[in-house]
Motif scaffolding. Structure first.
Motif, mmCIF file in Angstrom:
data_model
loop_
_atom_site.group_PDB
_atom_site.id
_atom_site.type_symbol
_atom_site.label_atom_id
_atom_site.label_comp_id
_atom_site.label_asym_id
_atom_site.label_seq_id
_atom_site.Cartn_x
_atom_site.Cartn_y
_atom_site.Cartn_z
ATOM 1 N N ASP A 114 -0.183 4.689 -1.460
ATOM 2 C CA ASP A 114 -1.997 5.103 -0.968
ATOM 3 C C ASP A 114 -1.689 6.038 0.329
ATOM 4 O O ASP A 114 -1.690 5.601 1.346
ATOM 5 C CB ASP A 114 -2.481 3.749 -0.862
ATOM 6 N N ASN A 115 -1.828 7.152 0.034
ATOM 7 C CA ASN A 115 -1.767 8.049 1.160
ATOM 8 C C ASN A 115 -3.304 8.619 1.573
ATOM 9 O O ASN A 115 -3.357 9.523 2.215
ATOM 10 C CB ASN A 115 -1.243 9.424 0.688
ATOM 11 N N SER A 116 -4.331 7.687 1.159
ATOM 12 C CA SER A 116 -5.623 8.120 1.594
ATOM 13 C C SER A 116 -5.729 8.062 3.453
ATOM 14 O O SER A 116 -4.948 7.193 3.684
ATOM 15 C CB SER A 116 -6.528 7.122 1.120
ATOM 16 N N ASP B 210 4.798 9.214 1.334
ATOM 17 C CA ASP B 210 4.078 8.363 2.217
ATOM 18 C C ASP B 210 4.365 8.176 3.766
ATOM 19 O O ASP B 210 5.490 8.976 4.230
ATOM 20 C CB ASP B 210 4.256 6.704 1.752
ATOM 21 N N ALA C 74 -5.668 4.253 4.255
ATOM 22 C CA ALA C 74 -4.528 3.315 4.227
ATOM 23 C C ALA C 74 -3.475 3.939 5.236
ATOM 24 O O ALA C 74 -2.735 3.037 5.775
ATOM 25 C CB ALA C 74 -4.140 3.487 2.499
ATOM 26 N N THR C 75 -3.352 5.143 5.351
ATOM 27 C CA THR C 75 -2.408 5.617 6.245
ATOM 28 C C THR C 75 -2.546 5.371 7.658
ATOM 29 O O THR C 75 -1.655 5.020 8.524
ATOM 30 C CB THR C 75 -2.480 7.299 6.004
ATOM 31 N N ASP D 299 0.795 -1.288 0.199
ATOM 32 C CA ASP D 299 0.168 -0.014 -0.017
ATOM 33 C C ASP D 299 0.653 1.235 0.126
ATOM 34 O O ASP D 299 0.407 2.349 0.278
ATOM 35 C CB ASP D 299 -0.741 0.077 1.319
#
Ligand code: CMC
Length: 376
Positions: A113-115, A204, A118-119, A110
């Motif tokens: 993915d910085n949503s 990230d 996900a974070t 992941d």
């Protein structure tokens, strides 16, 4: 005359708003998301405080149990990271921790993915994995096999278990738990700011945490506890404390574990660390280190008029010493707690991001003409 006065060290500069933590510098108050640190230190634990910082509220029982389970399930680290730790096991623990987190980022599916979802997921995983990395390294460098995490134990107890290979007493686990809780968050300190700067570029979370670990390492930040331990050993006895402090101050040197960029009175976390150090030293029957620290604190009293008081790091080393944690691991202990704040800061930064990019006032020459190398 130069009209620009640079804010060196960003002293007193307010760069953004936060809902994570409030520090009242004059009254010595520290509040995590509205809750006073003394209240949390007395009644809560690391897992609950981690939930509070990450989710902005205290958990209901079911939420708490789910969160603890999530931490327990994410404790192990992939074999490739254990292999990397083995290969660099003679390096300082903080360098190993930084490298291992970087490696975890490199193999995380992941990673890009910085949503928020996900974070948060990656952040919780890192909170769970950091103690495993530190304990695994400690065992490998002593020629011992790493110990698998024990899902029956709390975050703090499991760390001591993985490091020693046998479960700690309840009192020892509570000591680590309190230490982690008190270190969990502290506004825009150098490492949290490094995390926010890195997150602000939309790199990230692993990259941001690596930056945080790198900034924490120095003796003016997380490295102070180790320096205090060296000082306590050098001073050796309470009788020598006054002379030691006097000579050091006369040479304009700093006494580690004192002073703070923000507090102008005693760091509110220091009270709990002092009490814990006292309990552990009385229990061990070896009061020399604790009494030496008390004597250094007494000798430093004249500096209180300048707003220089004891900080969180002063009594940490004494606590770690009685828990059998090697001196070069002290700064890693700080990271095991502060990882929560770092993750929360990264989330806050991503959620309302503006690239952090201050200015430097240029103070060098201009109008120089390039001279070819052979003509210089
Ligand atoms: N011992 C002696 N004098 C000190 C100390 C100290 N520990 N800390 C500050 N001072 C003096 C300093 O010499 C200066 O005096 P003067 O005005 O006469 O030149 C004055 O206090 C102001 O110091 P400063 O360096 O301008 O203040 P700062 O806000 O930049 O420094 C600090 C904050 C934490 C870097 C500093 O107090 C220090 O070096 N402390 C020792 C290291 C330490 O314990 N670090 C852990 C901090 S708490 C844990 C964390 O959050 O990381």
């Amino acid at each position: 005359m130069n009209p620009i006065t640079p804010a060196k060290g960003l002293k007193g500069v307010v760069v953004d708003t936060t809902k994570l933590c409030l520090i009242d510098a004059e009254r010595g108050v520290l509040v995590y998301r509205g809750y006073d640190i003394h209240d949390l230190a007395t009644h809560s634990n690391f897992e609950e405080v981690a939930y509070l910082l990450l989710y902005s509220k205290l958990p209901m029982r079911k939420e708490y149990e789910c969160f603890c389970e999530q931490l327990r399930q994410n404790r192990s680290v992939p074999d490739v990271v254990v292999e990397i730790i083995e290969r660099i096991k003679d390096a300082p623990p903080m360098d190993v921790l930084r490298t291992a987190v970087s490696a975890l980022g490199a193999i995380d599916p992941d990673s890009g993915d910085n949503s928020s979802e996900a974070t948060l997921r990656k952040g919780i995983k890192l909170i769970a994995q950091l103690p495993t990395i530190v304990a695994t390294h400690e065992r490998l460098r002593r020629g011992l096999k790493p110990v698998e995490p024990n899902p029956k134990l709390s975050h703090a107890a499991n760390f001591l278990y993985m490091m020693r290979g046998k479960p700690p007493t309840e009192e020892e686990a509570k000591a680590i738990d309190l230490d982690l809780l008190l270190h969990a968050e502290h506004s825009s300190n150098a490492s949290a700011f490094a995390v926010r700067v890195t997150a602000s570029t939309l790199a990230d979370i692993h990259a941001a945490i690596v930056a945080g670990i790198a900034a924490l390492k120095g003796p003016l930040h997380g490295g102070a506890a180790e320096a205090v331990a060296d000082m306590a050993l050098e001073v050796g006895s309470p009788e020598r404390a006054y002379e030691y402090v006097r000579e050091k101050l006369a040479r304009k040197e700093r006494i580690m574990g004192f002073g703070h960029r923000v507090y102008r009175t005693e760091d509110p976390r220091a009270r709990h660390m002092r009490e814990l150090a006292k309990v552990l030293s009385e229990k061990s029957g070896d009061k020399r280190i604790f009494e030496t620290l008390l004597a250094i604190e007494e000798a430093m009293k004249p500096l209180q008029s300048k707003g220089i008081y004891v900080n969180v790091d002063f009594y940490c080393g004494c606590i770690y010493y009685f828990l059998g944690i090697p001196k070069d691991m002290y700064v890693c202990m700080f990271a095991l707690g502060r990882i929560v704040g770092w993750v929360a800061h990264a989330l806050e930064q991503y959620n309302d991001n503006v690239l952090i990019r201050p200015l430097l006032h240029y103070d060098g020459p201009t109008n120089l003409r390039y001279i070819p190398m052979d003509e210089r």
